[in-house]
Motif scaffolding. Structure first.
Motif, PDB file in Angstrom:
ATOM      1  N   LEU A   1       0.847  -1.197   0.000  1.00 33.29           N
ATOM      2  CA  LEU A   1       0.000   0.000   0.000  1.00 33.29           C
ATOM      3  C   LEU A   1       0.881   1.245   0.000  1.00 33.29           C
ATOM      4  O   LEU A   1       1.737   1.394   0.864  1.00 33.29           O
TER       5      LEU A   1
ATOM      6  N   PRO B   1      -8.901  13.208   1.695  1.00 34.44           N
ATOM      7  CA  PRO B   1      -9.858  12.286   2.309  1.00 34.44           C
ATOM      8  C   PRO B   1      -9.184  11.353   3.306  1.00 34.44           C
ATOM      9  O   PRO B   1      -7.960  11.249   3.351  1.00 34.44           O
ATOM     10  N   ASN B   2      -9.998  10.686   4.096  1.00 36.40           N
ATOM     11  CA  ASN B   2      -9.490   9.703   5.054  1.00 36.40           C
ATOM     12  C   ASN B   2      -8.630   8.668   4.356  1.00 36.40           C
ATOM     13  O   ASN B   2      -8.993   8.187   3.291  1.00 36.40           O
ATOM     14  N   GLY B   3      -7.481   8.370   4.943  1.00 33.94           N
ATOM     15  CA  GLY B   3      -6.608   7.365   4.358  1.00 33.94           C
ATOM     16  C   GLY B   3      -5.744   7.892   3.243  1.00 33.94           C
ATOM     17  O   GLY B   3      -5.059   7.136   2.556  1.00 33.94           O
ATOM     18  N   ALA B   4      -5.737   9.213   3.046  1.00 31.86           N
ATOM     19  CA  ALA B   4      -4.958   9.808   1.960  1.00 31.86           C
ATOM     20  C   ALA B   4      -3.461   9.767   2.238  1.00 31.86           C
ATOM     21  O   ALA B   4      -2.652   9.912   1.327  1.00 31.86           O
ATOM     22  N   GLY B   5      -3.091   9.588   3.522  1.00 29.35           N
ATOM     23  CA  GLY B   5      -1.671   9.509   3.863  1.00 29.35           C
ATOM     24  C   GLY B   5      -1.164  10.714   4.631  1.00 29.35           C
ATOM     25  O   GLY B   5       0.035  10.886   4.808  1.00 29.35           O
TER      26      GLY B   5
ATOM     27  N   THR C   1      -1.510  11.598   7.946  1.00 30.36           N
ATOM     28  CA  THR C   1      -0.855  11.270   9.218  1.00 30.36           C
ATOM     29  C   THR C   1       0.468  10.550   8.969  1.00 30.36           C
ATOM     30  O   THR C   1       1.461  10.806   9.655  1.00 30.36           O
TER      31      THR C   1
ATOM     32  N   GLN D   1      -3.144  12.942  16.170  1.00 31.27           N
ATOM     33  CA  GLN D   1      -4.561  12.933  15.799  1.00 31.27           C
ATOM     34  C   GLN D   1      -5.370  12.203  16.884  1.00 31.27           C
ATOM     35  O   GLN D   1      -6.377  12.710  17.358  1.00 31.27           O
TER      36      GLN D   1
HETATM   37  N1  LIG Z   1       1.302   1.581  10.558  1.00 27.47           N
HETATM   38  C1  LIG Z   1       0.576   1.267   9.473  1.00 27.47           C
HETATM   39  N2  LIG Z   1       0.592   0.014   8.957  1.00 27.47           N
HETATM   40  C2  LIG Z   1      -0.114  -0.292   7.857  1.00 27.47           C
HETATM   41  N3  LIG Z   1      -0.892   0.575   7.191  1.00 27.47           N
HETATM   42  C3  LIG Z   1      -0.956   1.840   7.645  1.00 27.47           C
HETATM   43  C4  LIG Z   1      -0.222   2.246   8.812  1.00 27.47           C
HETATM   44  N4  LIG Z   1      -0.478   3.568   9.026  1.00 27.47           N
HETATM   45  C5  LIG Z   1      -1.326   3.954   8.047  1.00 27.47           C
HETATM   46  N5  LIG Z   1      -1.615   2.916   7.221  1.00 27.47           N
HETATM   47  C6  LIG Z   1      -2.451   2.992   6.034  1.00 27.47           C
HETATM   48  O1  LIG Z   1      -1.940   4.028   5.229  1.00 27.47           O
HETATM   49  C7  LIG Z   1      -2.983   4.778   4.652  1.00 27.47           C
HETATM   50  C8  LIG Z   1      -2.842   6.220   5.030  1.00 27.47           C
HETATM   51  O2  LIG Z   1      -3.184   6.381   6.389  1.00 27.47           O
HETATM   52  P1  LIG Z   1      -3.100   7.767   7.146  1.00 27.47           P
HETATM   53  O3  LIG Z   1      -1.772   8.360   6.891  1.00 27.47           O
HETATM   54  O4  LIG Z   1      -3.462   7.530   8.558  1.00 27.47           O
HETATM   55  O5  LIG Z   1      -4.233   8.596   6.411  1.00 27.47           O
HETATM   56  P2  LIG Z   1      -4.916   9.970   6.834  1.00 27.47           P
HETATM   57  O6  LIG Z   1      -4.216  10.533   8.012  1.00 27.47           O
HETATM   58  O7  LIG Z   1      -4.787  10.821   5.627  1.00 27.47           O
HETATM   59  O8  LIG Z   1      -6.352   9.663   7.115  1.00 27.47           O
HETATM   60  C9  LIG Z   1      -4.280   4.154   5.113  1.00 27.47           C
HETATM   61  O9  LIG Z   1      -4.744   3.267   4.134  1.00 27.47           O
HETATM   62  C10 LIG Z   1      -3.882   3.390   6.356  1.00 27.47           C
HETATM   63  O10 LIG Z   1      -4.704   2.275   6.544  1.00 27.47           O
END
Ligand SMILES: Nc1ncnc2c1ncn2[C@@H]1O[C@H](COP(=O)(O)OP(=O)(O)O)[C@@H](O)[C@H]1O
Ligand SMILES: [Mg+2]
Lengths: 331, 251
Positions: free
Chosen positions: B20, B41-45, B47, B89
């Motif tokens: 991913l 959007p949520n899950g955009a990366g 964080t 967050q």
């Molecule tokens: N530690 C991790 N291990 C596996 N997948 C992760 C991890 N952290 C985030 N993800 C995945 O990476 C993608 C981006 O997550 P995130 O950065 O939290 O998105 P956002 O903050 O924009 O909502 C998501 O699909 C999430 O499930």
């Protein structure tokens, strides 16, 4: 103002003079402990109290790593036991002078704490607990079977020299050693370092985000914990003059947890109290000894369930009551 | 705006989680004193990007430079000492400690570095005052209401004396009133000269505060510009903002 002072008490220095009450209990304890040999000159009682002093150091040293820093150590006996064995073996077989043996014993506990601490720095939660347990288990297996030629197994290593002969001198020596050790650990725990350790326990990521080198502080906690347990083990060896597998048993590791839970984890004084009370209880009622492991487990389970803060939390509760009661006794 | 490209530079940064692509070849820079918003959007990366900048995650590839230094291999606490602070967050207060102690811990390290000259308690009190939490200083952090935990996160980050402050959805879960008051706090932090990067779902607050906005989608930057430009961007509207974006853009 009052609240402010309390909030900062954890960090502040020079609070002592403003709170004479804080010193009342320790002073009364020291006074009584000092005159006990005069009012109750029973060799057996003093022997029990010497053991209590040793286990107070042992429990308080567990608390700085697990109670303060949150690194669950299930095998604390390894530090105590290794030090005790090193003192006994070097002193009896290599004939090194006792003070040198004691130094080597404490140093070995220090080195072991690095050896266990380093791999543990990367581990969290159950993995850490399993690792500490495994280290102590290996030590137990070595002492009880694999290296029996060195440890003497159940028979133990006999004929260790002692610093001072006699129960009363050993009583005072152990009392002083305990007071110094607990004082040092308590001061560290109440200092900035102690606050940082608590932060790591609460949330390691958040601690890092505050700029704390969590790895360094966790290692420091391991070192302090292992070294003080080593001091207790070394004193034990020269006092008992015999070291058997008892010093590396699962039971001894469990006792650190039981002592601390009774007194109140993460307070230094609590685990010290718990060790003092339970040691007297077990040694005083020898028939209890057969049920020791069972009782430790009962204590652990029931305190976790019903009084996770231990006796120290009762004290805090009483204090709060007192304050709420209109500050009648307030100064 | 001061020269961009010298303060924070993110260069071809990627983070993959088992195939991913959470952050996918992202390049951007932030100028000293800038206020940058990051939306998506949520899950955009978003964080994940913060975790990379602050060192909580190691990138799969790419580099991060801060004030001309390559910090890609540095540990989180080392980056804090350089002046990069963050909030989480999912809030991470030291629950059993008081609000004051929470902030003092961050201030302790800053004082040891000589960033704070005064007593760390006074300094912590000032920081609490700034975010409006001084009246809670003796309360255990676990007893704070949600809105104030969000403020505590910011206070703790501020107590490290940062030059760059990364805020990960500080408005989430706040009431309208709380959003307004926190918005003022963040604005005044920026006015004190701290560079701010704000991840936000509450678009109104983000648009109001940010001078520039980056839009992330599936780990990639799909737009980078002023709030107005971003809102008018077709790709953004389609990929992320949808109807809400159109409404916003049309006032
Ligand atoms: N530690 C991790 N291990 C596996 N997948 C992760 C991890 N952290 C985030 N993800 C995945 O990476 C993608 C981006 O997550 P995130 O950065 O939290 O998105 P956002 O903050 O924009 O909502 C998501 O699909 C999430 O499930
Ligand atoms: Mg996120």
């Amino acid at each position: 103002m009052r609240g402010m002072r309390q909030g900062m008490g954890q960090v502040g220095q020079g609070m002592g003079l403003m709170q004479p009450k804080k010193f009342a209990v320790p002073l009364v304890f020291v006074a009584i402990a000092t005159i006990i040999p005069f009012i109750a000159p029973s060799v057996y009682l003093l022997h029990v109290l010497i053991l209590a002093h040793i286990f107070v150091i042992y429990a308080a040293s567990w608390d700085i790593l697990t109670g303060y820093t949150g690194q669950l150590n299930l095998g604390h006996a390894m530090f105590f036991g290794l030090s005790a064995y090193v003192v006994a073996i070097t002193n009896t077989m290599l004939k090194t002078p006792l003070f040198l043996s004691v130094l080597m014993g404490v140093a070995s506990a220090f080195i072991l704490s690095v050896a266990v601490g380093l791999p543990c720095l990367r581990l969290r939660g159950p993995y850490l607990a399993i690792t500490t347990f495994s280290f102590s288990w290996v030590l137990f297996l070595l002492a009880s079977s694999a290296m029996i030629w060195l440890s003497g197994g159940e028979e133990g290593v006999r004929g260790v020299k002692t610093f001072i002969v006699g129960t009363i001198p050993n009583y005072y020596l152990s009392l002083v050693l305990m007071l110094i050790s607990v004082y040092i650990l308590y001061r560290i725990a109440s200092s900035e370092t102690g606050l940082i350790l608590k932060a790591i326990k609460e949330d390691e990521d958040a601690a890092m985000a505050c700029g704390i080198d969590t790895t360094r502080y966790k290692l420091l906690a391991f070192l302090m914990s292992g070294t003080f347990a080593g001091i207790a083990g070394a004193f034990y060896a020269q006092y008992m003059r015999i070291v058997t597998v008892d010093v590396v048993t699962l039971e001894l590791s469990a006792s650190a947890i039981a002592f601390s839970l009774v007194g109140g984890i993460g307070t230094i004084i609590g685990p010290a109290m718990g060790a003092y009370i339970l040691t007297i209880l077990f040694e005083g009622f020898a028939w209890l000894a057969d049920y020791r492991v069972l009782i430790y487990n009962l204590i652990i389970v029931s305190f976790v369930l019903f009084l996770p803060g231990g006796l120290m939390s009762l004290r805090d509760l009483l204090r709060r009551r007192e304050e709420e009661g209109g500050g009648v006794g307030g100064a | 705006m001061s020269r961009s490209g010298e303060f924070l530079e993110v260069i071809n940064l990627s983070k993959h989680f088992k195939g991913l692509r959470a952050v996918d070849d992202v390049t951007f820079s932030v100028g000293n004193g800038e206020f940058l918003g990051i939306i998506g959007p949520n899950g955009a990366g978003k964080t994940t990007l913060f975790n990379l900048i602050t060192g909580f995650l190691k990138p799969t590839s790419g580099e991060i430079h801060f004030v001309g230094r390559d910090i890609t291999g540095m540990k989180p606490h080392e980056r804090v000492k350089l002046g990069i602070a963050r909030t989480f967050q999912v809030t991470k207060p030291f629950k059993k400690l008081t609000v004051m102690e929470n902030v003092i811990i961050a201030a302790l390290i800053a004082r040891k570095q000589g960033k704070i000259k005064e007593d760390e308690k006074n300094f912590a009190a000032e920081v609490l005052e700034k975010v409006g939490l001084l009246h809670r200083k003796d309360m255990a952090a676990e007893n704070l209401p949600h809105g104030e935990v969000k403020k505590l996160e910011i206070a703790r980050a501020l107590a490290t004396k940062p030059e760059l402050l990364l805020l990960d959805e500080p408005f989430s879960g706040l009431t309208g009133e709380e959003v307004a008051s926190l918005q003022e706090v963040i604005k005044s932090i920026h006015e004190d000269g701290i560079t701010v990067i704000l991840i936000e779902h509450v678009l109104k607050a983000c648009m109001a505060l940010s001078e520039r906005i980056i839009v992330l989608n599936y780990g990639k930057i799909i737009a980078d510009g002023t709030p107005e430009e971003v809102c008018m961007d077709k790709q953004v509207i389609e990929a992320y903002l949808g109807r809400r974006g159109l409404e916003f853009a049309s006032g």
